[in-house]
Enzyme design. Sequence first.
Site, PDB file in Angstrom:
ATOM      1  N   LYS A 256      53.104  75.440  49.737  1.00 59.62           N
ATOM      2  CA  LYS A 256      54.519  75.427  49.339  1.00 59.62           C
ATOM      3  C   LYS A 256      54.767  76.554  48.354  1.00 59.62           C
ATOM      4  CE  LYS A 256      57.979  72.451  47.098  1.00 59.62           C
ATOM      5  NZ  LYS A 256      58.248  71.088  46.587  1.00 59.62           N
TER       6      LYS A 256
ATOM      7  N   ASP B 280      60.688  76.189  48.991  1.00 57.17           N
ATOM      8  CA  ASP B 280      61.546  75.338  48.162  1.00 57.17           C
ATOM      9  C   ASP B 280      62.450  76.225  47.322  1.00 57.17           C
ATOM     10  OD1 ASP B 280      62.736  73.419  46.613  1.00 57.17           O
ATOM     11  OD2 ASP B 280      60.921  72.780  45.582  1.00 57.17           O
TER      12      ASP B 280
ATOM     13  N   ASN C 121      50.224  69.208  50.225  1.00 59.54           N
ATOM     14  CA  ASN C 121      50.341  70.662  50.254  1.00 59.54           C
ATOM     15  C   ASN C 121      49.851  71.263  48.943  1.00 59.54           C
ATOM     16  OD1 ASN C 121      53.442  69.730  49.481  1.00 59.54           O
ATOM     17  ND2 ASN C 121      52.792  71.540  48.341  1.00 59.54           N
TER      18      ASN C 121
ATOM     19  N   ASP D 173      66.064  67.510  48.488  1.00 56.96           N
ATOM     20  CA  ASP D 173      65.321  66.936  47.362  1.00 56.96           C
ATOM     21  C   ASP D 173      66.320  66.513  46.303  1.00 56.96           C
ATOM     22  OD1 ASP D 173      63.730  66.268  45.236  1.00 56.96           O
ATOM     23  OD2 ASP D 173      62.741  68.198  45.051  1.00 56.96           O
TER      24      ASP D 173
ATOM     25  N   LYS E   2      60.973  60.838  45.307  1.00 54.26           N
ATOM     26  CA  LYS E   2      60.132  60.830  44.115  1.00 54.26           C
ATOM     27  C   LYS E   2      60.239  59.482  43.415  1.00 54.26           C
ATOM     28  CE  LYS E   2      60.415  65.809  43.772  1.00 54.26           C
ATOM     29  NZ  LYS E   2      60.944  67.004  43.115  1.00 54.26           N
TER      30      LYS E   2
ATOM     31  N   ASN F 269      65.109  74.996  45.555  1.00 50.88           N
ATOM     32  CA  ASN F 269      65.701  74.237  44.449  1.00 50.88           C
ATOM     33  C   ASN F 269      67.197  74.499  44.303  1.00 50.88           C
ATOM     34  OD1 ASN F 269      62.630  74.775  43.030  1.00 50.88           O
ATOM     35  ND2 ASN F 269      63.435  72.689  43.057  1.00 50.88           N
TER      36      ASN F 269
ATOM     37  N   GLU G 264      63.108  73.481  51.795  1.00 56.15           N
ATOM     38  CA  GLU G 264      63.565  72.355  50.987  1.00 56.15           C
ATOM     39  C   GLU G 264      64.691  72.791  50.050  1.00 56.15           C
ATOM     40  OE1 GLU G 264      61.472  70.136  47.314  1.00 56.15           O
ATOM     41  OE2 GLU G 264      60.438  69.801  49.227  1.00 56.15           O
TER      42      GLU G 264
ATOM     43  N   LYS H 258      57.810  78.477  45.954  1.00 54.96           N
ATOM     44  CA  LYS H 258      59.157  78.510  45.390  1.00 54.96           C
ATOM     45  C   LYS H 258      59.836  79.822  45.773  1.00 54.96           C
ATOM     46  CE  LYS H 258      58.998  74.697  42.802  1.00 54.96           C
ATOM     47  NZ  LYS H 258      59.913  73.546  42.954  1.00 54.96           N
TER      48      LYS H 258
END
Length: 343
Positions: A156, A184, A129, A233, A253, A186, A210, A158
């Site tokens: 993607k 995402d 992505n 994540d 990761k 976070n 995510e 944020k």
Amino acid sequence: MKLELARRTLTLANPLQSAHGEVRERELLIVELTGKDGTVGYGEAAPMESYDGVTLADVQHALEGYMPVVAGSAGMNGAQMIAACRRVADLPQALAAIDMALWDRGGRRADKPIAQMLADTPVDRVPVNATLTALDRAGVAEQAAAAAREGFGAIKLKVGVGDDAGRVAAARAAAGPRIALRLDANGAWSVEQAVRAIEALSPAGLELVEEPTHGLQAVREVRERVAVRVAIDETAAEHGALGAGVADAVCLKVSRCGGIGGLVAAATLVRASGAEVYLASTLDGPLGVAAAVHAAAALASRGAMPHCGLATLSLFAGLDDQLPVREGAIALPTGPGLGVEPF
């Protein structure tokens, strides 16, 4: 065998803003393992304190503690060396660098790419992505349109950082309806905030969200209340998270998994729970991204994998991108070992 360390700094062309704060540069530790035969293997330690709570000093201290183990490793295989290092300091980000260097050295000695050591028929391209870094609607639209022109199949963005609705709408309008749009957060939201935000943003057509919130129970509750697919994540680091089945997908990761071997094992556990796996970079350097590309190529040969978040080397200023994205994918390096050199 001899272990040497070197510190390197990468600077982002544009700061990256997330719920963890702003990132302007990445400090990394490069590991060099040299055997008596003269073959060198390279690895990379890429902790990010705002993300995983681990400092570069923590990792350097652990790696320095591994030096006597490596020096006295005659007769050990790779697994035994990793186990011995873990007894000194069980720090995944440091172990990942040693693991990576062992795989790189092994591949160089065998004259084979690491992916071919992990799977009989690894895929030759890993779809990735594009990461949109702009904080304003116009900037997001420009980046999304560029990603579409360049052949990316997914973008993607944020969220939880301001004007989410405007930026998501701009990304969708500029990218068009066929490109997958991934958000995402976070962990920026509480459960109630996440549910409200996802419901408000979902008309844009979302592939997944995510880390909408932190914690297994919280993620499970969000997933049960929204129609959009949810991924974890940061929460994947919690005990028991990989097999808990609280999310539709899990982002893995290399650094957090303690290396390539640990990542492949983690992916196997996640898939057994019924969730999908995709890999991403924590703004790693060339060695870390290459390690993830090899692992992704091997894992993709055993089951479907969503777009991976590995197209991050182009975000750095003045860095020669050894793993360029073409038509939305990174080609598997064909050279021995990792197939790239330290920067």
